[in-house]
Scaffold this motif. Structure first.
Motif, PDB file in Angstrom:
ATOM      1  N   SER A 153      49.052  40.604   5.897  1.00 48.58           N
ATOM      2  CA  SER A 153      47.978  40.448   6.873  1.00 48.58           C
ATOM      3  C   SER A 153      47.362  39.056   6.775  1.00 48.58           C
ATOM      4  CB  SER A 153      46.920  41.531   6.680  1.00 48.58           C
ATOM      5  OG  SER A 153      46.366  41.462   5.389  1.00 48.58           O
ATOM      6  N   SER A 154      46.795  38.622   7.898  1.00 49.69           N
ATOM      7  CA  SER A 154      46.169  37.302   7.956  1.00 49.69           C
ATOM      8  C   SER A 154      44.822  37.328   7.230  1.00 49.69           C
ATOM      9  CB  SER A 154      45.962  36.896   9.413  1.00 49.69           C
ATOM     10  OG  SER A 154      44.936  37.689   9.996  1.00 49.69           O
ATOM     11  N   SER A 155      44.243  36.165   7.013  1.00 50.26           N
ATOM     12  CA  SER A 155      42.926  36.090   6.369  1.00 50.26           C
ATOM     13  C   SER A 155      41.861  36.760   7.244  1.00 50.26           C
ATOM     14  CB  SER A 155      42.554  34.641   6.054  1.00 50.26           C
ATOM     15  OG  SER A 155      42.478  33.878   7.239  1.00 50.26           O
ATOM     16  N   ILE A 156      42.024  36.682   8.564  1.00 47.67           N
ATOM     17  CA  ILE A 156      41.074  37.357   9.454  1.00 47.67           C
ATOM     18  C   ILE A 156      41.187  38.871   9.281  1.00 47.67           C
ATOM     19  CG2 ILE A 156      40.544  37.861  11.885  1.00 47.67           C
ATOM     20  CD1 ILE A 156      41.233  34.918  12.479  1.00 47.67           C
ATOM     21  N   GLN A 157      42.421  39.388   9.257  1.00 49.20           N
ATOM     22  CA  GLN A 157      42.614  40.830   9.074  1.00 49.20           C
ATOM     23  C   GLN A 157      42.063  41.283   7.717  1.00 49.20           C
ATOM     24  OE1 GLN A 157      46.851  40.868   9.695  1.00 49.20           O
ATOM     25  NE2 GLN A 157      46.639  41.577  11.810  1.00 49.20           N
ATOM     26  N   GLN A 158      42.277  40.489   6.691  1.00 46.99           N
ATOM     27  CA  GLN A 158      41.772  40.840   5.359  1.00 46.99           C
ATOM     28  C   GLN A 158      40.242  40.868   5.355  1.00 46.99           C
ATOM     29  OE1 GLN A 158      43.660  37.950   2.823  1.00 46.99           O
ATOM     30  NE2 GLN A 158      45.661  38.944   2.982  1.00 46.99           N
ATOM     31  N   SER A 159      39.629  39.893   6.001  1.00 43.65           N
ATOM     32  CA  SER A 159      38.169  39.853   6.092  1.00 43.65           C
ATOM     33  C   SER A 159      37.638  41.067   6.845  1.00 43.65           C
ATOM     34  CB  SER A 159      37.728  38.559   6.781  1.00 43.65           C
ATOM     35  OG  SER A 159      36.334  38.550   6.983  1.00 43.65           O
ATOM     36  N   LEU A 160      38.298  41.416   7.934  1.00 42.91           N
ATOM     37  CA  LEU A 160      37.881  42.589   8.703  1.00 42.91           C
ATOM     38  C   LEU A 160      38.017  43.866   7.875  1.00 42.91           C
ATOM     39  CD1 LEU A 160      39.401  41.716  12.193  1.00 42.91           C
ATOM     40  CD2 LEU A 160      36.984  41.640  11.540  1.00 42.91           C
ATOM     41  N   GLN A 161      39.092  43.990   7.133  1.00 39.91           N
ATOM     42  CA  GLN A 161      39.293  45.175   6.293  1.00 39.91           C
ATOM     43  C   GLN A 161      38.227  45.264   5.202  1.00 39.91           C
ATOM     44  OE1 GLN A 161      43.476  44.444   5.349  1.00 39.91           O
ATOM     45  NE2 GLN A 161      44.028  46.287   6.499  1.00 39.91           N
ATOM     46  N   THR A 162      37.868  44.134   4.617  1.00 44.28           N
ATOM     47  CA  THR A 162      36.823  44.110   3.600  1.00 44.28           C
ATOM     48  C   THR A 162      35.481  44.518   4.203  1.00 44.28           C
ATOM     49  OG1 THR A 162      37.975  42.399   2.342  1.00 44.28           O
ATOM     50  CG2 THR A 162      35.613  42.638   1.929  1.00 44.28           C
ATOM     51  N   SER A 163      35.168  43.953   5.358  1.00 44.14           N
ATOM     52  CA  SER A 163      33.921  44.308   6.039  1.00 44.14           C
ATOM     53  C   SER A 163      33.906  45.780   6.424  1.00 44.14           C
ATOM     54  CB  SER A 163      33.723  43.437   7.288  1.00 44.14           C
ATOM     55  OG  SER A 163      33.537  42.093   6.923  1.00 44.14           O
ATOM     56  N   ASN A 164      35.042  46.298   6.870  1.00 50.53           N
ATOM     57  CA  ASN A 164      35.123  47.708   7.235  1.00 50.53           C
ATOM     58  C   ASN A 164      34.916  48.614   6.030  1.00 50.53           C
ATOM     59  OD1 ASN A 164      37.273  50.237   7.592  1.00 50.53           O
ATOM     60  ND2 ASN A 164      35.762  49.947   9.214  1.00 50.53           N
ATOM     61  N   ALA A 165      35.454  48.244   4.896  1.00 47.62           N
ATOM     62  CA  ALA A 165      35.267  49.056   3.692  1.00 47.62           C
ATOM     63  C   ALA A 165      33.790  49.146   3.333  1.00 47.62           C
ATOM     64  CB  ALA A 165      36.077  48.470   2.531  1.00 47.62           C
ATOM     65  N   THR A 166      33.073  48.039   3.466  1.00 47.40           N
ATOM     66  CA  THR A 166      31.632  48.037   3.200  1.00 47.40           C
ATOM     67  C   THR A 166      30.912  48.942   4.194  1.00 47.40           C
ATOM     68  OG1 THR A 166      31.756  45.791   2.315  1.00 47.40           O
ATOM     69  CG2 THR A 166      29.584  46.560   3.020  1.00 47.40           C
TER      70      THR A 166
END
Length: 156
Positions: free
Chosen positions: A2-15
């Motif tokens: 996954s891209s850095s944007i997708q990783q950031s979105l996944q991290t934000s979603n987990a929170t």
């Protein structure tokens, strides 16, 4: 991968998901209205108008085009019970900056003649004057203030 944007979105979603408690909201919006606004990244309709999760349907597209949103509007009104539509346009809209010919020219330049030909008679629905495209609210993106605007039926 996954891209850095997708990783950031996944991290934000987990929170977000770790404290999410509203999974039991009803499918139809509780306040029975729909907001149609532009996809401009400077607009946050929930924050600007106090729209809580489950309150309303929010539809976004380039220029807040009702024509572009018709399928969703029909579903919202006829199947899910909304009774009011709030149209929110805004200052500094990108739809004021080009014509259909400009958009097709950019597609041809960037993607080639075949891609441009695929567009055929596609209408990007640009408009040349904000006040002529509004029948409800205009959001001033530099201040966040929304003003009610009514246009004359003869102005179109």
């Amino acid at each position: 991968m996954s891209s850095s944007i997708q990783q950031s979105l996944q991290t934000s979603n987990a929170t977000y998901a770790s404290t999410f408690t509203q999974g039991d909201l009803a499918l139809p919006p509780s306040k029975k209205y729909l907001v149609l606004t532009c996809m401009d990244a400077r607009i946050d309709p929930a924050a600007a108008f106090g729209i809580g999760l489950g309150d309303a349907h929010v539809i976004r597209n380039a220029g807040a085009s009702a024509e572009d949103s018709l399928r969703s509007i029909v579903i919202s009104q006829q199947l899910l019970g909304t009774r009011e539509i709030v149209l929110v346009k805004h200052t500094g809209c990108g739809m004021l900056t080009f014509t259909n010919a400009d958009a097709k020219g950019i597609v041809e330049k960037n993607l080639g003649e075949e891609a441009a030909n695929e567009l055929g008679g596609f209408d990007f629905l640009p408009f040349n004057e904000l006040s002529n495209s509004v029948s409800s609210l205009v959001l001033v993106t530099s201040t966040g203030i929304a003003s009610v605007v009514f246009t004359s039926p003869n102005s179109h």
